[in-house]
Design an enzyme around this catalytic site. Structure first.
Site, short mmCIF file in Angstrom:
data_model
loop_
_atom_site.label_atom_id
_atom_site.label_comp_id
_atom_site.label_asym_id
_atom_site.label_seq_id
_atom_site.Cartn_x
_atom_site.Cartn_y
_atom_site.Cartn_z
CB CYS A 3 11.13 16.43 -21.28
SG CYS A 3 12.05 17.57 -22.34
CD GLU B 140 12.22 10.51 -15.40
OE1 GLU B 140 11.78 11.61 -15.06
OE2 GLU B 140 12.59 9.64 -14.58
CG PHE C 57 14.41 7.39 -26.08
CD1 PHE C 57 15.59 7.03 -26.71
CD2 PHE C 57 13.80 6.47 -25.23
CE1 PHE C 57 16.16 5.77 -26.50
CE2 PHE C 57 14.35 5.21 -25.02
CZ PHE C 57 15.54 4.86 -25.65
CB ILE C 58 14.28 14.62 -25.22
CG1 ILE C 58 14.00 14.00 -23.85
CG2 ILE C 58 13.51 15.92 -25.42
CD1 ILE C 58 12.59 13.47 -23.65
CG LEU D 31 5.73 -4.69 -54.71
CD1 LEU D 31 4.57 -3.70 -54.69
CD2 LEU D 31 5.44 -5.84 -55.67
CG PHE D 32 11.27 -0.17 -55.17
CD1 PHE D 32 12.04 0.78 -55.82
CD2 PHE D 32 9.95 0.13 -54.89
CE1 PHE D 32 11.52 2.01 -56.16
CE2 PHE D 32 9.42 1.36 -55.23
CZ PHE D 32 10.19 2.30 -55.88
CD GLU E 172 3.18 10.74 -29.00
OE1 GLU E 172 2.72 10.70 -27.86
OE2 GLU E 172 3.71 11.75 -29.48
#
Length: 381
Positions: free
Chosen positions: A125, A128, A157-158, A338-339, A364
Site C-alpha cells: 500500500c 493514495e 488501487f491496492i 492479425l486475428f 510501478e
C-alpha cells in the site's frame, strides 16, 4: 547467466518449473477467472509450495533466496497464462522481501513463515488518491500514541484489498516529504481498517483492486518495518525489482500472443492460401518477434544489474520497464490485428491480454516517469 547471453542450468530449471506450473494451474483457467472476476487463492497456495511466495526472501527466513533475473523468469513464465496472476505474485513478493530485508527479527518471525508459504497473502500500500507518481506526497497519517500508531487516511488501487491477510503500508509519521514516511505491517482484522468497493477495471479481473481505508486504526509500534522515517527509502528500493517484474509480465503476455498469432495465421485461409504465407503477415510477425527479443535482452541485463547492486541499476530498470511494457502492449495489439474480428472476441485469449497488459505502462511508475528517471541519470553523468 553462465556467460553474457545464456541462462545457466539452475535458471533454466527454474524457468521450466514455472512454465509447467503455468500450463497446469493457470493457463486452462485464466479465461474463467477473468470472465467471473475470480481471485484464485488456491493457486497462490500451490505457488507457495514451490517457493514462489518468497522468491527473493533470504533462505535464513525460509525463502528460496533467488536473484532478480530468476524472479523475472518466473514472472514471465506465469504471465504466459495470466498477466494479472503473475503480477500479483510480484506484489506479494515485494511485501515479503521488504519485511525480510528491513524488518526486525521479531517482526520477521511473526509474519514471514505464513507469507513465505502463502498461507497468508500480502498487499502493498503506497499509492493514495492524491499521490500517484508523487509518492512522497502521501497523506495517510500515523500518530504515535504509546505503544501504537493511530492511522487515518486512504490508499488507492491496492491489489487484493479486502481479500488479503496482511497490508504493508507506507504512512506519514513525521514531516512532509520523503523523510517523514514510515512502513507498517497491518493485519486484516485490525479495528479501524476497512476497504472500498472493488474497482470496475478494464483488465486484471483476476486480481481485485480497492481502496484501503484507515479510520483511527491502531497498529502496534512493534509492527513498524525499520526505523521511523525510513519507509520511503524502502519503497524506492523495492521499485527497481517491481519494475523488472511488471516488465517480465509484459514479456510473458507478449510471447503468448505472438505464439497464438503464429498458430492462427498458419491455420487461417484467405484468398486460397494461409494468412501466414502473405509477406505482410511475415513482416508483422518478424517485427513482433524482434521487438520482444530486444525487450527481453534488456530486461534480463537490468535484472542482473539489480542483483549485483550495480550503480546504474535504477536507470536500467527504468529502461527495461519502459521498453518491455510499451513493446508488450504493441505486440499484443498487432496480434489482435492479425486475428482480425476474431481477436476482438472473448472466445480467443488475445483481447484479455490486450486489456491486462495496458495497465503495465502505468504500474510501478508510469512510463513517463521512467523517461524522467532515465533522462535525469543521463544528464547527471
Amino acid at each position: 547467466m553462465a556467460n553474457q547471453f545464456d541462462l545457466n542450468e539452475d535458471q533454466l530449471a527454474i524457468q521450466d518449473m514455472a512454465k509447467k506450473f503455468t500450463a497446469e494451474r493457470i493457463t486452462p483457467f485464466a479465461a474463467k477467472w477473468d470472465e467471473e472476476h475470480l481471485y484464485p487463492v488456491d493457486v497462490w497456495k500451490a505457488a507457495g509450495e514451490l517457493g514462489f511466495g518468497a522468491i527473493y526472501v533470504s533462505e535464513d527466513s525460509g525463502g528460496i533466496g533467488l536473484g532478480r533475473l530468476e524472479a523475472a523468469l518466473i514472472m514471465e513464465a506465469m504471465a504466459y497464462g495470466c498477466p494479472a496472476t503473475s503480477a500479483y505474485i510480484s506484489i506479494h513478493n515485494m511485501a515479503a522481501w521488504m519485511i525480510d530485508c528491513f524488518g526486525s527479527a521479531e517482526l520477521k518471525a511473526r509474519f514471514l513463515p505464513d507469507l513465505v508459504s502463502m498461507e497468508k497473502i500480502a498487499s502493498y500500500c503506497l499509492t493514495e488518491p492524491g499521490s500517484g507518481s508523487d509518492a512522497a506526497a502521501l497523506k495517510t497519517t500515523a500518530r504515535r500514541d504509546g505503544d501504537h500508531y493511530v492511522l487515518n487516511g486512504t490508499k488507492q488501487f491496492i491489489s487484493g484489498a479486502g481479500y488479503n491477510d496482511v497490508y504493508v503500508a507506507m504512512v506519514r509519521t513525521g514531516e512532509n516529504g520523503a523523510k517523514g514516511i514510515s512502513c507498517l505491517v497491518i493485519e486484516k482484522d485490525t479495528p479501524g481498517l476497512s476497504f472500498g468497493a472493488p474497482e470496475k477495471k478494464l483488465g486484471w479481473n483476476a486480481s481485485p483492486t480497492a481502496q484501503v481505508i484507515f479510520e483511527e486504526c491502531r497498529v502496534p509500534v512493534a509492527n513498524r518495518v525499520g526505523a521511523e522515517g525510513d519507509g520511503f527509502r524502502f519503497a524506492m528500493a523495492g521499485l527497481d525489482g517491481g519494475r523488472l517484474n511488471i516488465g517480465a509480465c509484459s514479456l510473458g503476455g507478449a510471447q503468448r500472443c505472438l505464439d497464438e498469432a503464429i498458430a492462427y495465421t498458419k491455420d487461417r485461409q484467405q484468398f486460397g492460401q494461409s494468412v501466414a504465407d502473405f509477406q505482410n503477415t511475415q513482416f508483422t510477425l518478424a517485427d513482433m518477434a524482434t521487438d520482444l527479443e530486444a525487450a527481453r535482452a534488456l530486461l534480463y541485463l537490468a535484472a542482473a544489474k539489480v542483483s549485483a547492486n550495480a550503480p546504474d541499476k535504477t536507470r536500467f530498470s527504468a529502461m527495461a520497464k519502459r521498453l518491455a511494457t510499451d513493446s508488450g502492449s504493441e505486440i499484443v495489439n498487432k496480434a489482435l490485428q492479425l486475428f482480425g474480428g476474431y481477436g476482438y472476441l472473448k472466445d480467443y485469449p488475445i483481447e484479455r491480454f490486450w486489456r491486462d497488459l495496458r495497465v503495465h505502462s502505468i504500474l510501478e511508475g508510469t512510463n513517463q516517469i521512467m523517461r524522467m528517471i532515465i533522462g535525469r541519470e543521463l544528464t547527471r553523468q
